[in-house]
Write an enzyme that holds these catalytic residues in place. Structure first.
Site, short mmCIF file in Angstrom:
data_model
loop_
_atom_site.label_atom_id
_atom_site.label_comp_id
_atom_site.label_asym_id
_atom_site.label_seq_id
_atom_site.Cartn_x
_atom_site.Cartn_y
_atom_site.Cartn_z
N LYS A 76 -54.99 -29.21 40.21
CA LYS A 76 -54.84 -27.36 40.19
C LYS A 76 -54.05 -27.12 41.66
CE LYS A 76 -59.09 -28.64 39.33
NZ LYS A 76 -60.37 -28.38 38.81
N THR A 135 -65.15 -17.00 41.72
CA THR A 135 -64.30 -17.86 41.40
C THR A 135 -65.02 -19.62 41.22
OG1 THR A 135 -64.14 -18.74 43.64
CG2 THR A 135 -62.10 -17.73 42.63
N GLY A 187 -66.94 -21.91 39.68
CA GLY A 187 -67.27 -22.45 38.56
C GLY A 187 -65.75 -22.81 37.53
N THR A 188 -64.85 -22.64 38.30
CA THR A 188 -63.14 -21.86 37.63
C THR A 188 -62.97 -23.21 37.21
OG1 THR A 188 -62.69 -19.69 39.62
CG2 THR A 188 -60.57 -21.48 37.85
N GLY A 189 -63.52 -24.65 37.94
CA GLY A 189 -63.07 -25.70 37.35
C GLY A 189 -63.65 -26.70 36.47
N CYS A 190 -64.94 -26.38 36.25
CA CYS A 190 -65.66 -26.83 35.62
C CYS A 190 -65.29 -26.47 33.79
CB CYS A 190 -67.08 -26.49 35.57
SG CYS A 190 -67.35 -26.30 37.26
O1 PXL Z 1 -67.64 -25.83 40.82
C1 PXL Z 1 -68.01 -27.73 41.01
C2 PXL Z 1 -69.87 -27.24 40.52
C3 PXL Z 1 -69.78 -28.32 39.56
N1 PXL Z 1 -71.34 -28.80 38.71
C4 PXL Z 1 -72.09 -28.42 39.44
C5 PXL Z 1 -71.70 -27.61 40.56
C6 PXL Z 1 -70.22 -26.84 40.92
C7 PXL Z 1 -70.52 -25.55 42.19
O2 PXL Z 1 -71.05 -25.65 42.49
O3 PXL Z 1 -73.17 -27.08 41.03
C8 PXL Z 1 -73.72 -28.46 39.10
#
Ligand code: PXL
Length: 275
Positions: free
Chosen positions: A181, A213, A215-218
């Site tokens: 990414k 942004t 949580g974008t990757g999650c």
């Molecule tokens: O964005 C990655 C991520 C994954 N998991 C948890 C997070 C974060 C970012 O803060 O808190 C639990």
């Protein structure tokens, strides 16, 4: 049709809890839900967190992560799963071992290492367990630029050529596909590199003008997982998920959830039904 056949297809997230609700398993379950897929969750760590940063992390022991996996996999029809924050080397190993016994589940590995706020979400010693145990089990791995560099133990990609080379290099760990990414790069355009079936495909899109942004990757890896459950092939799942995240980023730019980096807007589709 037997009782077993009628079990609905499930997306599973194996991830940490983000108390602010923008990332982690909360982002994953919201994404599964708005995409119309039933979601289940195995919790690997609990974070005390808000839009300003991570105030605390409590990892869950590997034995209890395994207990959750046994409960879910022993009963629900999990079609695709994703991993997010796994926190410790023991949990990475347990997840790899337990999913190794369920080869039919399509596995998306988001190798979460650091939060948007800069806080560490993975023990350094776990990186080698990713390389040796979890990546070989993955259908797709979705690192950002810093995560790819860590996994490869080299510097961060500085050019598109570097990105393409690193995406291919990550494939040598045994995953079937890599989505590198480009969001952590610079400039007005983001380029995501998909390496799949010995071919490279580029997904180019404008960089969204937003500080929200978190949580974008999650959300991206969850959307890919949901699309796989819905029956998409990998390439279509990735392409659809990238568009989903783009729209969630654009819609989330105007949201004020807390004082700093807010989340993407998982609910952007609501505007369609109210018009
Ligand atoms: O964005 C990655 C991520 C994954 N998991 C948890 C997070 C974060 C970012 O803060 O808190 C639990």
């Amino acid at each position: 049709m037997t009782q077993t056949d009628r079990r609905i297809p499930v997306a599973l997230t194996i991830a940490g809890s983000d108390s602010s609700g923008g990332a982690g398993l909360q982002a994953d379950l919201k994404t599964f839900t708005v995409l119309g897929v039933y979601g289940a969750s195995v919790v690997t760590a609990v974070t005390a967190q808000n839009t300003c940063g991570v105030q605390g992390v409590q990892p869950i022991g590997a034995a209890f992560v395994e207990a959750q996996l046994d409960s879910v996999l022993g009963d629900l029809r999990v079609v695709a799963a994703k991993t997010g924050m796994l926190a410790t080397p023991e949990v990475v190993a347990s997840v790899a071992q337990r999913l190794g016994q369920a080869p039919d589940i399509a596995l998306v590995v988001d190798p979460v290492m650091v939060a948007t706020s800069g806080d560490l979400l993975l023990a350094e010693a776990a990186i080698d367990v990713y390389r040796t145990l979890l990546l070989p089990r993955a259908l797709l791995v979705t690192p950002n630029l810093p995560e790819a560099a860590k996994l490869l133990d080299e510097g961060e990609a500085q050019s598109l050529d570097d990105c393409i080379r690193q995406a291919k290099a990550l494939g040598r760990f045994g995953c079937r596909a890599v989505l590198l990414k480009g969001g952590h790069g610079h400039g007005p355009e983001v380029v995501d590199v998909l390496w799949h079936n010995a071919e490279v495909e580029l997904f180019r899109h404008p960089r969204a003008a937003t500080i929200n942004t978190h949580g974008t990757g999650c959300t991206l890896s969850a959307a890919i997982t949901a699309q796989l459950v819905l029956g998409d092939a990998l390439r279509e799942a990735v392409a659809g998920a990238i568009v989903f995240v783009e729209r969630a980023l654009v819609s989330g730019a105007a949201m004020v959830v807390g004082r700093q980096h807010g989340p993407v807007d998982h609910l952007f589709l609501r505007d369609r039904s109210s018009s």
